[in-house]
Design a protein around this motif. Structure first.
Motif, PDB file in Angstrom:
ATOM      1  N   LEU A  14       7.212   9.409   9.574  1.00  0.00           N
ATOM      2  CA  LEU A  14       6.956   9.605   8.149  1.00  0.00           C
ATOM      3  C   LEU A  14       8.060   8.979   7.303  1.00  0.00           C
ATOM      4  CD1 LEU A  14       5.093  10.952   6.073  1.00  0.00           C
ATOM      5  CD2 LEU A  14       6.527  12.983   6.271  1.00  0.00           C
ATOM      6  N   ALA A  15       9.317   9.134   7.733  1.00  0.00           N
ATOM      7  CA  ALA A  15      10.441   8.539   6.997  1.00  0.00           C
ATOM      8  C   ALA A  15      10.355   7.018   7.033  1.00  0.00           C
ATOM      9  CB  ALA A  15      11.757   9.022   7.574  1.00  0.00           C
ATOM     10  N   GLY A  16      10.017   6.444   8.182  1.00  0.00           N
ATOM     11  CA  GLY A  16       9.878   4.986   8.285  1.00  0.00           C
ATOM     12  C   GLY A  16       8.755   4.479   7.400  1.00  0.00           C
ATOM     13  N   GLY A  17       7.651   5.185   7.391  1.00  0.00           N
ATOM     14  CA  GLY A  17       6.536   4.801   6.525  1.00  0.00           C
ATOM     15  C   GLY A  17       6.915   4.905   5.058  1.00  0.00           C
ATOM     16  N   ALA A  18       7.667   5.946   4.725  1.00  0.00           N
ATOM     17  CA  ALA A  18       8.097   6.119   3.336  1.00  0.00           C
ATOM     18  C   ALA A  18       9.033   5.004   2.915  1.00  0.00           C
ATOM     19  CB  ALA A  18       8.769   7.478   3.167  1.00  0.00           C
ATOM     20  N   LEU A  19       9.927   4.582   3.821  1.00  0.00           N
ATOM     21  CA  LEU A  19      10.849   3.483   3.494  1.00  0.00           C
ATOM     22  C   LEU A  19      10.093   2.182   3.290  1.00  0.00           C
ATOM     23  CD1 LEU A  19      13.913   4.188   5.808  1.00  0.00           C
ATOM     24  CD2 LEU A  19      13.769   4.407   3.329  1.00  0.00           C
ATOM     25  N   SER A  20       9.114   1.911   4.139  1.00  0.00           N
ATOM     26  CA  SER A  20       8.352   0.670   3.968  1.00  0.00           C
ATOM     27  C   SER A  20       7.513   0.738   2.695  1.00  0.00           C
ATOM     28  CB  SER A  20       7.485   0.389   5.191  1.00  0.00           C
ATOM     29  OG  SER A  20       6.471   1.369   5.319  1.00  0.00           O
ATOM     30  N   ALA A  21       6.976   1.914   2.391  1.00  0.00           N
ATOM     31  CA  ALA A  21       6.218   2.072   1.151  1.00  0.00           C
ATOM     32  C   ALA A  21       7.140   1.905  -0.051  1.00  0.00           C
ATOM     33  CB  ALA A  21       5.531   3.429   1.120  1.00  0.00           C
ATOM     34  N   ALA A  22       8.351   2.443   0.034  1.00  0.00           N
ATOM     35  CA  ALA A  22       9.313   2.311  -1.058  1.00  0.00           C
ATOM     36  C   ALA A  22       9.718   0.852  -1.237  1.00  0.00           C
ATOM     37  CB  ALA A  22      10.538   3.177  -0.794  1.00  0.00           C
ATOM     38  N   SER A  23       9.857   0.140  -0.135  1.00  0.00           N
ATOM     39  CA  SER A  23      10.204  -1.277  -0.209  1.00  0.00           C
ATOM     40  C   SER A  23       9.082  -2.062  -0.889  1.00  0.00           C
ATOM     41  CB  SER A  23      10.478  -1.822   1.189  1.00  0.00           C
ATOM     42  OG  SER A  23      10.677  -3.206   1.141  1.00  0.00           O
ATOM     43  N   GLY A  24       7.849  -1.779  -0.505  1.00  0.00           N
ATOM     44  CA  GLY A  24       6.702  -2.437  -1.133  1.00  0.00           C
ATOM     45  C   GLY A  24       6.609  -2.085  -2.603  1.00  0.00           C
ATOM     46  N   LEU A  25       6.875  -0.808  -2.921  1.00  0.00           N
ATOM     47  CA  LEU A  25       6.853  -0.362  -4.310  1.00  0.00           C
ATOM     48  C   LEU A  25       7.936  -1.059  -5.120  1.00  0.00           C
ATOM     49  CD1 LEU A  25       5.572   1.572  -6.352  1.00  0.00           C
ATOM     50  CD2 LEU A  25       7.266   3.275  -5.649  1.00  0.00           C
TER      51      LEU A  25
END
Length: 113
Positions: A14-25
């Motif tokens: 979940l943390a890895g997904g959140a980081l990639s989502a934050a990067s995309g954002l």
């Protein structure tokens, strides 16, 4: 060995997904900000630096050409003024008076009418 609970694996995923989502954002927000700034610049009629530098170079060349032409005009005006002064200082040629037509003075120095 102790096995990690599945909870921590899920949390790491979940943390890895959140980081990639934050990067995309972050990339998306950066693109939006860039678009808005470009629109604002276009509305303000601002020019880019490379265009400004090109115009400044053209202006410098035009100024140098104008200075060169002004100096050339000044030299030509000096030549014309010297020529006019030389023409004014040359005496006019004397009129040719025939000896037959010229009155001759008498012994007292007066000329007959």
């Amino acid at each position: 060995m102790t096995e990690r609970p599945r909870f921590f694996d899920d949390l790491a995923g979940l943390a890895g997904g959140a980081l990639s989502a934050a990067s995309g954002l972050r990339d998306e927000i950066s693109a939006m900000v860039r678009t808005r700034v470009d629109e604002a610049i276009r509305r303000l009629d601002l020019v880019r630096r490379d265009e400004f530098d090109a115009v400044m170079e053209l202006a410098a060349r035009a100024r140098a050409d104008a200075d060169t032409l002004a100096a050339r005009i000044s030299r030509l005006e000096d030549i014309v003024h010297r020529s006019q002064e030389a023409q004014l200082s040359v005496p006019a040629p004397a009129e040719n008076v025939d000896a037959e037509q010229a009155p001759t003075p008498d012994q007292e120095g007066s000329t007959p009418n």
